[in-house]
Design an enzyme around this catalytic site. Structure first.
Site, PDB file in Angstrom:
ATOM      1  CB  THR A 187      -0.919   0.044   1.237  1.00 22.45           C
ATOM      2  OG1 THR A 187      -0.108  -0.046   2.420  1.00 22.45           O
ATOM      3  CG2 THR A 187      -1.933  -1.092   1.217  1.00 22.45           C
ATOM      4  N   GLY A 203       1.231  -6.756   5.888  1.00 21.66           N
ATOM      5  CA  GLY A 203       0.663  -8.090   6.133  1.00 21.66           C
ATOM      6  C   GLY A 203       0.877  -8.604   7.548  1.00 21.66           C
ATOM      7  CB  ALA A 204       2.688  -7.200  10.464  1.00 21.88           C
ATOM      8  CD  GLU A 205      -2.029  -5.599  11.429  1.00 19.61           C
ATOM      9  OE1 GLU A 205      -1.687  -5.122  10.335  1.00 19.61           O
ATOM     10  OE2 GLU A 205      -1.412  -5.376  12.480  1.00 19.61           O
ATOM     11  CB  THR A 265       5.175  -5.289   7.172  1.00 19.79           C
ATOM     12  OG1 THR A 265       4.204  -4.792   8.079  1.00 19.79           O
ATOM     13  CG2 THR A 265       4.988  -6.778   6.978  1.00 19.79           C
ATOM     14  CG  ASP A 330      -1.132  -2.759  15.023  1.00 19.75           C
ATOM     15  OD1 ASP A 330      -0.094  -2.844  14.340  1.00 19.75           O
ATOM     16  OD2 ASP A 330      -2.224  -2.411  14.540  1.00 19.75           O
ATOM     17  CD1 TRP A 420      -2.795   5.257   7.446  1.00 20.38           C
ATOM     18  CD2 TRP A 420      -2.353   6.912   6.021  1.00 20.38           C
ATOM     19  NE1 TRP A 420      -3.990   5.735   6.960  1.00 20.38           N
ATOM     20  CE2 TRP A 420      -3.745   6.753   6.081  1.00 20.38           C
ATOM     21  CE3 TRP A 420      -1.831   7.910   5.183  1.00 20.38           C
ATOM     22  CZ2 TRP A 420      -4.631   7.541   5.349  1.00 20.38           C
ATOM     23  CZ3 TRP A 420      -2.709   8.696   4.458  1.00 20.38           C
ATOM     24  CH2 TRP A 420      -4.094   8.508   4.548  1.00 20.38           C
ATOM     25  CB  CYS A 636     -17.054 -10.916   9.598  1.00 18.92           C
ATOM     26  SG  CYS A 636     -17.367 -12.693   9.546  1.00 18.92           S
ATOM     27  CG  HIS A 640     -18.381  -7.192   6.357  1.00 13.80           C
ATOM     28  ND1 HIS A 640     -19.150  -6.739   5.317  1.00 13.80           N
ATOM     29  CD2 HIS A 640     -17.587  -8.157   5.842  1.00 13.80           C
ATOM     30  CE1 HIS A 640     -18.851  -7.417   4.209  1.00 13.80           C
ATOM     31  NE2 HIS A 640     -17.895  -8.275   4.506  1.00 13.80           N
TER      32      HIS A 640
HETATM   33 CA    CA Z   1      -0.356  -3.221  12.068  1.00  9.06          CA
END
Ligand code: CA
Length: 719
Positions: A187, A203-205, A265, A330, A420, A636, A640
């Site tokens: 991204t 992708g670290a989640e 990442t 995180d 970010w 989900c 969502h």
């Molecule tokens: Ca993260």
């Protein structure tokens, strides 16, 4: 030889005149996107361009342009706008070279526009498979392109790095920078240093191992790779630039972290100091978040949550500073890094500054990585300060939720005290402008954690953090959500002014020599403030939330301010109704360009649709609903929305017609029936009975909200 040079100089002069007159034409030399090291490093000599995502290698996002200034910004108006063909979050900063705008949008698409008229010159769609968004933690976003010697570079959501011909948008080369079988995404914006395109990934989640790579700008050949966390010791070294530091880093990890990816990442910020020849990368969180699972006996887990300096020629490690040793919340340090020369304690210092998710503003010596100062810029509770002797945070022991086994109500949460959204630094005011926020989050250890092929793998129980459907509790939680634009004095580590917003997730920032700071916000306004006092000088409603950072450029002597509008990103997805704290804004994705006296008008905003809930009756047993609630939260909710309330970017499942059609609902979840719309299959992660339980939970939530709506006076929605 001399004659040729003179001819070339003549053509360039002619071209400059044509460009100056707005007569853009590709037959004209210099060629489009003719950016090289000399030109980028002399950016202040041609301030009408904005040639890199942060404008300059120091990433200050400060423009020397001042035709639009604090005295006349009141007459700023829309010059033109362009509707975008995507309706997910827009996070990119446009790049402008010789009057041409190059910008990436959601789904990693790229467009080129005439900066004066808004005429579309070309468009490129990398055709990212839409169901790849299941591996994107935080929306199908892209944060920008790089331009270099006639090419435009974009990283795609499915991990490709693509070089486009700046003249026509046609791909020149494309390389897969990630293992497509793993949940990597891109991204972030690439940077180009000495003919090398530098790109990271995310992708670290989900369970990946972070790295950053350099590719030859002309050919796409991989030149070096730097891993940020150690790999499987049984496999030996990677034979990459990171080998020596990874051998040391491995001593700071315990258990079998590599089986879970490890994380780290490099998904967003970079900066470059040409004089020191240092590339700075910001490194992300651990994978999974919960350190108990990732590194059970503790350890600092290098190089997670660190600012790292590398030699851009070789990718070799030079120094690192770890903001959050043993990170478990995180708390990435991928946030924007700005290089500046400051006078600290009477001495000139070459510094690097960052306000990462953990809430501290750091000032380091960028040659050595020495910590010069650190101070929290919003209220935080995970640490009481940073020990200047050790450089380590002074942690609140309760914050390590896996040790206590209890919920830790943290501020900041995983969205960070600053995410970010780019900051800006004005050398005129000496201030850093931070899009700051407070989004507390209850971290509860997931005692049953097993990594899955789908959904977040973070080792934290999202179900336990679901917003209780009790009006008083909701109101209390909503009250804790805050957002502000903070003008921060990095020398004295103190706030100078702030613009307070109704809620978090406001836009990135631009500072200019016109004594202005520009920022869009979560309430759907684009605004200008006085850089020295914070006085609001101008504001325009733009029909959608703005999260991207603005930039500014000139064509034909006229100064323009441009921003991508389009609400999105993780805060428009995961928090459910909490994402409406500043008001409910739709995603209307556009490139908006402003100038003094601009008279263009946006078309009327579409009316807000308030469709009543019409679910089938709730008949499932409470135990099934409870099971469905936990599964929804795990698989989900991050897209969502918490408690089955969508933030608006993806379907609100309480309204889904498939709630009354179990076969169809199962087909979507397990057979990829809506793959092309972006709904990935959860086959292998969920069993049919579990899918039924999720449906039962959604029916239960829809019925509860239908009842609540009926109990309210007309005109008030339960959201
Ligand atoms: Ca993260």
């Amino acid at each position: 030889m001399r004659r040729t040079t003179l001819q070339a100089a003549g053509r360039i002069a002619l071209c400059a005149a044509l460009l100056g007159g707005g007569l853009l034409g590709w037959g004209c030399s210099p060629k489009p996107a003719a950016v090289d090291a000399a030109r980028l490093m002399a950016a202040d000599k041609r301030p009408g361009d904005w040639m890199s995502t942060g404008r300059t290698y120091d990433e200050a996002r400060f423009s020397p342009l001042n035709k639009i200034n604090a005295d006349n910004v009141g007459t700023l108006g829309l010059a033109w706008y362009a509707d975008l063909d995507s309706n997910r979050g827009q996070e990119a900063t446009p790049v402008v070279v010789d009057g041409v705008i190059y910008v990436s949008t959601a789904w990693s698409m790229v467009k080129a526009y005439d900066g004066r008229t808004g005429k579309l010159i070309w468009a490129y769609d990398p055709a990212v498979p839409k169901d790849k968004s299941v591996n994107a933690c935080c929306d199908a976003v892209n944060r920008g392109v790089a331009v270099w010697k006639g090419k435009v570079y974009v990283g795609t959501l499915d991990g490709r790095l693509v070089a486009l011909d700046a003249a026509n948008g046609k791909p020149v080369w494309s390389v897969q920078t990630t293992d497509p079988s793993k949940p990597y995404t891109i991204t972030g914006a690439p940077r180009v240093i000495k003919d090398k395109v530098i790109i990271g990934n995310g992708g670290a989640e989900f369970g990946v191992r972070g790295y950053v790579s350099a590719y030859d700008a002309a050919t796409g050949k991989q030149l070096w790779r730097f891993y940020t966390v150690p790999g499987d010791p049984a496999k030996g070294p990677d034979h990459q630039a990171s080998d020596p530091i990874m051998a040391k880093a491995a001593k700071t990890w315990t258990g079998k972290w590599w089986t879970l990816g490890g994380g780290g990442t490099v998904w967003d910020a970079m900066a470059y100091d040409p004089e020191l020849n240092l590339l700075y990368i910001g490194v992300g969180n651990g994978s999974p978040w919960n350190q108990h699972y990732r590194s059970p006996q503790g350890g600092d887990n290098w190089l997670l949550s660190s600012m790292v300096a590398l030699n851009p020629d070789t990718g070799e490690y030079v120094w690192h500073y770890q903001t959050t040793p043993g990170e478990t919340w995180d708390y990435t340090a991928t946030q924007h890094m700005i290089l500046a020369d400051l006078t600290i304690g009477g001495k000139p210092r070459k510094v690097i500054m960052q306000a990462p998710k953990n809430g501290f503003f750091y000032v380091l010596d960028r040659k050595t990585g020495e910590l010069l100062s650190a101070k929290n810029f919003v209220a935080i509770n995970w640490a009481t300060g940073v020990d200047m002797k050790t450089g380590r945070p002074i942690e609140n022991p309760d914050s390590r939720y896996y040790n206590t086994g209890k919920t830790w109500n943290a501020n900041p949460g995983p969205s960070g005290a600053h995410s970010w959204h780019p900051m800006a630094f004005s050398p005129k005011t000496g201030l850093v402008y931070i899009p700051a926020q407070e989004i507390p989050f209850p971290y509860t250890p997931d005692n049953d954690f097993k990594p899955s092929s789908r959904g977040f793998n973070v080792g934290v129980d999202f179900g336990a953090g679901e917003l209780p459907q009790i009006p008083e509790v909701k109101a209390a939680v909503k009250a804790t959500l805050k957002g502000a634009l903070i003008a921060w004095d990095p020398v004295n580590q103190k706030e100078v002014w702030r613009a307070q917003y109704a809620g978090p997730w406001n836009g990135g920032v631009l500072a200019t020599a016109g004594d202005l700071v520009f920022q869009g916000n979560a309430a759907g306004a684009f605004q200008a403030f006085r850089a020295d006092t914070g006085a609001k000088l101008w504001s325009m409603p733009v029909q959608t939330g703005v999260v991207a950072a603005p930039m500014t450029y000139t064509v034909d002597g006229e100064q323009y301010v441009a921003v991508l509008a389009g609400w999105g990103g993780v805060y428009a997805l995961a928090p459910g109704e909490l994402s409406f704290k500043s008001g409910k804004v739709p995603n209307i994705s556009r490139l908006l360009v402003f100038k003094l006296g601009g008279k263009a008008k946006l078309p009327p905003a579409p009316p807000e649709m308030d469709i009543p809930l019409d679910p089938p009756p709730a008949t499932a047993a409470p135990a099934v609903v409870a099971q469905g609630q936990a599964l929804y939260a795990r698989f989900c909710g991050v897209c969502h929305g918490d408690a089955a309330v969508s933030g608006g970017l993806v379907p609100d499942l309480r309204h889904s017609a498939t709630l009354a059609d179990p076969a169809n609902f199962n087909d979507i979840l397990l057979n990829g029936q809506r793959k092309l719309n972006g709904m990935a299959t959860f086959k292998g992660a969920l069993e049919p009975a579990q899918v039924d339980a999720i449906r039962a939970y959604l029916i239960s939530r829809a019925n509860a909200d239908k009842l609540a709506a009926a109990a309210k006076p007309a005109g008030q929605s339960p959201q």
